[in-house]
Design a protein around this motif. Structure first.
Motif, PDB file in Angstrom:
ATOM      1  N   LEU A   1     -10.715  -4.692 -12.701  1.00 43.08           N
ATOM      2  CA  LEU A   1     -11.462  -5.568 -11.782  1.00 43.08           C
ATOM      3  C   LEU A   1     -10.890  -5.450 -10.371  1.00 43.08           C
ATOM      4  CD1 LEU A   1     -13.435  -8.360 -11.843  1.00 43.08           C
ATOM      5  CD2 LEU A   1     -11.243  -9.298 -11.179  1.00 43.08           C
ATOM      6  N   HIS A   2      -9.566  -5.542 -10.291  1.00 42.98           N
ATOM      7  CA  HIS A   2      -8.848  -5.462  -9.017  1.00 42.98           C
ATOM      8  C   HIS A   2      -9.075  -4.108  -8.337  1.00 42.98           C
ATOM      9  CE1 HIS A   2      -5.359  -5.788  -6.313  1.00 42.98           C
ATOM     10  NE2 HIS A   2      -5.074  -4.550  -6.669  1.00 42.98           N
ATOM     11  N   ALA A   3      -8.871  -3.039  -9.076  1.00 46.69           N
ATOM     12  CA  ALA A   3      -8.931  -1.702  -8.469  1.00 46.69           C
ATOM     13  C   ALA A   3     -10.368  -1.350  -8.069  1.00 46.69           C
ATOM     14  CB  ALA A   3      -8.372  -0.661  -9.438  1.00 46.69           C
TER      15      ALA A   3
ATOM     16  N   HIS B   1       1.082  -8.007 -13.277  1.00 49.11           N
ATOM     17  CA  HIS B   1       2.547  -8.109 -13.160  1.00 49.11           C
ATOM     18  C   HIS B   1       3.203  -6.860 -13.737  1.00 49.11           C
ATOM     19  CE1 HIS B   1       1.971 -12.276 -12.041  1.00 49.11           C
ATOM     20  NE2 HIS B   1       1.184 -12.415 -13.089  1.00 49.11           N
ATOM     21  N   THR B   2       2.879  -5.708 -13.156  1.00 53.01           N
ATOM     22  CA  THR B   2       3.494  -4.478 -13.642  1.00 53.01           C
ATOM     23  C   THR B   2       4.811  -4.175 -12.928  1.00 53.01           C
ATOM     24  OG1 THR B   2       2.107  -3.240 -12.113  1.00 53.01           O
ATOM     25  CG2 THR B   2       1.316  -3.405 -14.360  1.00 53.01           C
ATOM     26  N   ILE B   3       4.949  -4.702 -11.684  1.00 55.34           N
ATOM     27  CA  ILE B   3       6.181  -4.471 -10.906  1.00 55.34           C
ATOM     28  C   ILE B   3       6.859  -5.829 -10.758  1.00 55.34           C
ATOM     29  CG2 ILE B   3       7.132  -3.596  -8.723  1.00 55.34           C
ATOM     30  CD1 ILE B   3       4.330  -2.237  -8.310  1.00 55.34           C
ATOM     31  N   ARG B   4       7.815  -6.129 -11.629  1.00 53.41           N
ATOM     32  CA  ARG B   4       8.410  -7.474 -11.625  1.00 53.41           C
ATOM     33  C   ARG B   4       9.717  -7.444 -10.857  1.00 53.41           C
ATOM     34  NH1 ARG B   4       6.868 -10.880 -16.010  1.00 53.41           N
ATOM     35  NH2 ARG B   4       4.935 -10.131 -16.942  1.00 53.41           N
TER      36      ARG B   4
ATOM     37  N   GLY C   1      -4.071  -2.124   6.772  1.00 47.11           N
ATOM     38  CA  GLY C   1      -2.878  -2.535   6.021  1.00 47.11           C
ATOM     39  C   GLY C   1      -3.173  -2.712   4.547  1.00 47.11           C
ATOM     40  N   ALA C   2      -4.235  -3.460   4.240  1.00 40.89           N
ATOM     41  CA  ALA C   2      -4.473  -3.833   2.847  1.00 40.89           C
ATOM     42  C   ALA C   2      -5.159  -2.712   2.076  1.00 40.89           C
ATOM     43  CB  ALA C   2      -5.308  -5.113   2.768  1.00 40.89           C
ATOM     44  N   LEU C   3      -6.147  -2.045   2.676  1.00 35.11           N
ATOM     45  CA  LEU C   3      -6.889  -1.067   1.879  1.00 35.11           C
ATOM     46  C   LEU C   3      -6.370   0.362   2.044  1.00 35.11           C
ATOM     47  CD1 LEU C   3     -10.449  -2.584   2.193  1.00 35.11           C
ATOM     48  CD2 LEU C   3      -9.022  -2.500   0.150  1.00 35.11           C
TER      49      LEU C   3
ATOM     50  N   GLY D   1       3.881   7.012 -11.550  1.00 33.49           N
ATOM     51  CA  GLY D   1       4.227   5.860 -12.376  1.00 33.49           C
ATOM     52  C   GLY D   1       3.185   4.762 -12.295  1.00 33.49           C
ATOM     53  N   ARG D   2       2.380   4.770 -11.238  1.00 33.33           N
ATOM     54  CA  ARG D   2       1.351   3.733 -11.133  1.00 33.33           C
ATOM     55  C   ARG D   2       0.034   4.222 -11.754  1.00 33.33           C
ATOM     56  NH1 ARG D   2       1.176   0.341  -5.720  1.00 33.33           N
ATOM     57  NH2 ARG D   2       0.207  -1.106  -7.187  1.00 33.33           N
ATOM     58  N   ILE D   3      -0.818   3.258 -12.080  1.00 34.13           N
ATOM     59  CA  ILE D   3      -2.035   3.592 -12.831  1.00 34.13           C
ATOM     60  C   ILE D   3      -2.958   4.530 -12.044  1.00 34.13           C
ATOM     61  CG2 ILE D   3      -4.156   2.593 -13.785  1.00 34.13           C
ATOM     62  CD1 ILE D   3      -2.441   0.179 -14.672  1.00 34.13           C
ATOM     63  N   MET D   4      -3.106   4.300 -10.725  1.00 33.29           N
ATOM     64  CA  MET D   4      -4.036   5.136  -9.953  1.00 33.29           C
ATOM     65  C   MET D   4      -3.527   6.578  -9.833  1.00 33.29           C
ATOM     66  SD  MET D   4      -6.462   3.124  -9.615  1.00 33.29           S
ATOM     67  CE  MET D   4      -7.593   4.177  -8.744  1.00 33.29           C
TER      68      MET D   4
HETATM   69  C1  HEM Z   1      -7.819   0.958  -2.670  1.00 31.67           C
HETATM   70  C2  HEM Z   1      -7.034  -0.090  -2.794  1.00 31.67           C
HETATM   71  C3  HEM Z   1      -6.325  -0.541  -4.049  1.00 31.67           C
HETATM   72  C4  HEM Z   1      -6.256   0.013  -5.300  1.00 31.67           C
HETATM   73  C5  HEM Z   1      -6.919   1.297  -5.798  1.00 31.67           C
HETATM   74  C6  HEM Z   1      -5.399  -0.845  -6.103  1.00 31.67           C
HETATM   75  C7  HEM Z   1      -5.073  -0.637  -7.430  1.00 31.67           C
HETATM   76  C8  HEM Z   1      -4.136  -1.337  -8.130  1.00 31.67           C
HETATM   77  C9  HEM Z   1      -3.732  -1.099  -9.494  1.00 31.67           C
HETATM   78  C10 HEM Z   1      -4.336  -0.031 -10.411  1.00 31.67           C
HETATM   79  C11 HEM Z   1      -2.756  -1.976  -9.817  1.00 31.67           C
HETATM   80  C12 HEM Z   1      -2.072  -2.121 -11.200  1.00 31.67           C
HETATM   81  C13 HEM Z   1      -0.622  -1.756 -11.240  1.00 31.67           C
HETATM   82  C14 HEM Z   1      -0.298  -0.352 -10.892  1.00 31.67           C
HETATM   83  O1  HEM Z   1      -0.276   0.565 -11.727  1.00 31.67           O
HETATM   84  O2  HEM Z   1       0.004  -0.123  -9.740  1.00 31.67           O
HETATM   85  C15 HEM Z   1      -2.519  -2.797  -8.639  1.00 31.67           C
HETATM   86  C16 HEM Z   1      -1.583  -3.798  -8.547  1.00 31.67           C
HETATM   87  C17 HEM Z   1      -1.482  -4.673  -7.493  1.00 31.67           C
HETATM   88  N1  HEM Z   1      -2.222  -4.657  -6.347  1.00 31.67           N
HETATM   89 FE1  HEM Z   1      -3.631  -3.316  -5.869  1.00 31.67          FE
HETATM   90  N2  HEM Z   1      -4.997  -1.887  -5.352  1.00 31.67           N
HETATM   91  C18 HEM Z   1      -5.539  -1.746  -4.092  1.00 31.67           C
HETATM   92  C19 HEM Z   1      -5.421  -2.599  -3.038  1.00 31.67           C
HETATM   93  C20 HEM Z   1      -4.739  -3.779  -3.071  1.00 31.67           C
HETATM   94  C21 HEM Z   1      -4.822  -4.818  -2.068  1.00 31.67           C
HETATM   95  C22 HEM Z   1      -5.758  -4.773  -0.862  1.00 31.67           C
HETATM   96  C23 HEM Z   1      -3.969  -5.799  -2.446  1.00 31.67           C
HETATM   97  C24 HEM Z   1      -3.676  -7.106  -1.790  1.00 31.67           C
HETATM   98  C25 HEM Z   1      -4.546  -7.774  -1.104  1.00 31.67           C
HETATM   99  C26 HEM Z   1      -3.338  -5.393  -3.678  1.00 31.67           C
HETATM  100  C27 HEM Z   1      -2.388  -6.108  -4.352  1.00 31.67           C
HETATM  101  C28 HEM Z   1      -1.848  -5.724  -5.564  1.00 31.67           C
HETATM  102  C29 HEM Z   1      -0.808  -6.450  -6.235  1.00 31.67           C
HETATM  103  C30 HEM Z   1      -0.095  -7.683  -5.717  1.00 31.67           C
HETATM  104  C31 HEM Z   1      -0.576  -5.792  -7.433  1.00 31.67           C
HETATM  105  C32 HEM Z   1       0.420  -6.199  -8.519  1.00 31.67           C
HETATM  106  C33 HEM Z   1       1.701  -5.413  -8.405  1.00 31.67           C
HETATM  107  C34 HEM Z   1       2.546  -5.758  -9.604  1.00 31.67           C
HETATM  108  O3  HEM Z   1       2.332  -5.151 -10.618  1.00 31.67           O
HETATM  109  O4  HEM Z   1       3.389  -6.632  -9.469  1.00 31.67           O
HETATM  110  N3  HEM Z   1      -3.842  -4.170  -4.050  1.00 31.67           N
HETATM  111  N4  HEM Z   1      -3.364  -2.398  -7.635  1.00 31.67           N
END
Ligand code: HEM
Length: 132
Positions: A15-17, A62-65, A109-111, A122-125
């Motif tokens: 959902l997030h990605a 919460h993958t990066i704690r 910054g965010a995107l 190591g990350r999903i993407m």
């Molecule tokens: C193109 C942009 C983005 C993609 C494709 C993306 C994808 C992901 C994915 C797949 C994860 C799951 C853990 C991993 O394997 O890394 C994740 C975690 C996370 N993302 Fe994003 N994300 C994006 C942008 C953002 C933005 C804009 C924010 C904040 C507003 C954000 C905040 C986070 C946070 C806080 C986590 C949790 C990290 C943890 O595991 O503690 N991400 N993201």
């Protein structure tokens, strides 16, 4: 490239990605298209909803704690939840230069930067883009 690592993850992660990728594409359309028009406002509200979904859903990931269950990236989520409404308010009050500046900063910054960091090994993407 395979979406399997993303779709196999807990529901908050796809959902997030997917919301983040949609916001990235829509953001480029917004920057390229005419400003202040009805399409700009309509797509702008959809972008705001996508960014809120990206930021809120991250609190269930919460993958990066590093600090308890949280990571420093969660600060970016808090930043996004402050800056996006502020940017909308600046447009609403016709402070267009501020609206533009905050939107460019948030998008970059965010995107763009956060998006690039999702590609580190190591990350999903990374697994989505380059395989396991
Ligand atoms: C193109 C942009 C983005 C993609 C494709 C993306 C994808 C992901 C994915 C797949 C994860 C799951 C853990 C991993 O394997 O890394 C994740 C975690 C996370 N993302 Fe994003 N994300 C994006 C942008 C953002 C933005 C804009 C924010 C904040 C507003 C954000 C905040 C986070 C946070 C806080 C986590 C949790 C990290 C943890 O595991 O503690 N991400 N993201």
């Amino acid at each position: 490239m395979s979406l399997a690592p993303l779709l196999d993850a807990a529901p908050a992660i796809p959902l997030h990605a997917l919301a983040a990728i949609a916001a990235f594409v829509l953001g480029i359309v917004q920057f390229a298209a005419p400003k202040g028009t009805l399409p700009h406002r309509t797509l702008g509200w959809i972008w705001v909803l996508l960014m809120v979904a990206v930021a809120l859903s991250s609190f269930w990931i919460h993958t990066i704690r590093l600090v308890g269950p949280f990571s420093p990236i969660h600060l970016l989520s808090i930043f996004t939840l402050i800056m996006v409404p502020l940017a909308v308010w600046r447009a609403h009050t016709h402070r267009v230069a501020d609206h533009r500046r905050i939107m460019i900063m948030t998008f970059t910054g965010a995107l763009v930067i956060a998006g690039l960091f999702t590609l580190v090994p190591g990350r999903i993407m990374h697994a989505v883009a380059f395989g396991p």
